[in-house]
Design an enzyme around this catalytic site. Structure first.
Site, PDB file in Angstrom:
ATOM      1  CG  LEU A 153      31.789  43.044 -31.067  1.00  0.00           C
ATOM      2  CD1 LEU A 153      32.371  42.619 -32.411  1.00  0.00           C
ATOM      3  CD2 LEU A 153      32.640  44.136 -30.434  1.00  0.00           C
ATOM      4  N   GLY A 193      32.348  33.108 -29.174  1.00  0.00           N
ATOM      5  CA  GLY A 193      31.524  32.677 -30.302  1.00  0.00           C
ATOM      6  C   GLY A 193      30.891  33.872 -30.972  1.00  0.00           C
ATOM      7  N   GLY A 194      30.783  33.841 -32.304  1.00  0.00           N
ATOM      8  CA  GLY A 194      30.166  34.942 -33.023  1.00  0.00           C
ATOM      9  C   GLY A 194      30.876  36.251 -32.739  1.00  0.00           C
ATOM     10  CG  ASP A 195      28.377  39.612 -31.954  1.00  0.00           C
ATOM     11  OD1 ASP A 195      28.009  38.619 -31.286  1.00  0.00           O
ATOM     12  OD2 ASP A 195      27.623  40.566 -32.215  1.00  0.00           O
ATOM     13  CD  GLU A 196      27.711  35.892 -27.362  1.00  0.00           C
ATOM     14  OE1 GLU A 196      26.526  36.208 -27.131  1.00  0.00           O
ATOM     15  OE2 GLU A 196      28.148  34.730 -27.221  1.00  0.00           O
TER      16      GLU A 196
END
Length: 277
Positions: A153, A193-196
């Site tokens: 993102l 993970g995170g925004d991935e």
């Protein structure tokens, strides 16, 4: 069968009362204890009904001179104890069943958390890697191509900084739902993970490899409604294709990651297919 057994038990006890009068008192409690292990209370109900019928039958129809002489007050006491035992057994059975259900829920939840993302409920990197490995093994047999898409993102940190992490988490859930709706049923979308996010697109043609990242980008162009507030977000996508860009799980993910960073250099809301660079 259960109803027949319920009726047979008191008749059997009555027939052999002279040699088994003691068991008329002991067996009902033994049966009640055994019936506690059944998940459904139905067995407990029928066992209890049979035990009560046995006491009443013996009370009313027993011969006048059994081995053990008992009077009316003794039968009343027996029936009272049985009723108390049945009520207690019912609640114990409910506690037992509730505990089984609770353990089953937590066992299932632990298994889900081992292979799914806690926030979006999408497959996590462990499950994605396993499915990607299975896709590689299948492609080696069938000589079919498939694609791995690495999605990151754009400027997601600004969402957390301006709206807070709760709204950021809500946005991630909405994006996960949007990706699931956009992709085919046989595709796998994972929160890496995170925004991935990672996408595994199997049995895909060369034309579809071009079309799929465009369709994902277009699906994210519409604003997301977060508690009445419209949020716009874009994404950069990198695409790797088996076997051109890698023949192992790590190679394909790394190639898609490299392609994604190339897409970010071209600006927001872009995609790059590594084999075309």
């Amino acid at each position: 069968m259960i109803i027949i057994s319920t009726l047979i038990t008191p008749l059997f006890s009555l027939k052999y009362i002279e040699v088994g009068s003691l068991t008329v008192w002991a067996i009902p409690f033994i049966l009640i204890i055994i019936s506690l292990v059944f998940i459904s209370p139905t067995m407990l109900f029928w066992v209890g009904l049979s035990a009560l019928f046995t006491q009443i039958f013996v009370w009313v129809f027993a011969p006048p001179t059994p081995v053990v002489v008992v009077d009316d007050s003794d039968y009343i006491l027996r029936i009272g104890f049985l009723v108390i035992a049945l009520v207690a057994a019912y609640y114990i059975n409910r506690l037992y069943v509730d505990k089984l259900k609770e353990n089953a829920y937590y066992t299932k939840r632990i298994h889900e958390l081992a292979y799914h993302d806690y926030l979006t409920d999408l497959p996590n990197r462990v499950l994605f890697s396993d499915r990607l490995n299975q896709a590689i093994l299948s492609a080696k047999r069938t000589n079919e191509n498939f694609a791995v898409i690495f999605l990151d993102l754009d400027d997601f940190k600004k969402v957390n900084d301006t709206l807070g992490h709760d709204q950021g988490d809500l946005l991630l859930k909405e994006i996960a739902n949007k990706l699931t709706e956009t992709l085919r049923e046989e595709d796998t979308v994972s929160r890496y993970g995170g925004d991935e996010f990672l996408v595994l697109a199997q049995n895909i043609s060369a034309e579809a490899i071009e079309e799929l990242p465009r369709r994902i980008i277009e699906s994210l162009e519409r604003p997301f409604d977060l508690e009445g507030q419209s949020i716009y977000i874009t994404a950069s996508l990198g695409v790797s294709v088996y076997p051109v860009d890698g023949e192992t799980v790590d190679q394909l993910i790394k190639s898609a990651d490299i392609a994604m960073y190339k897409a970010k250099k071209n600006g927001k809301s872009q995609y790059v297919i590594l084999s075309q660079v």
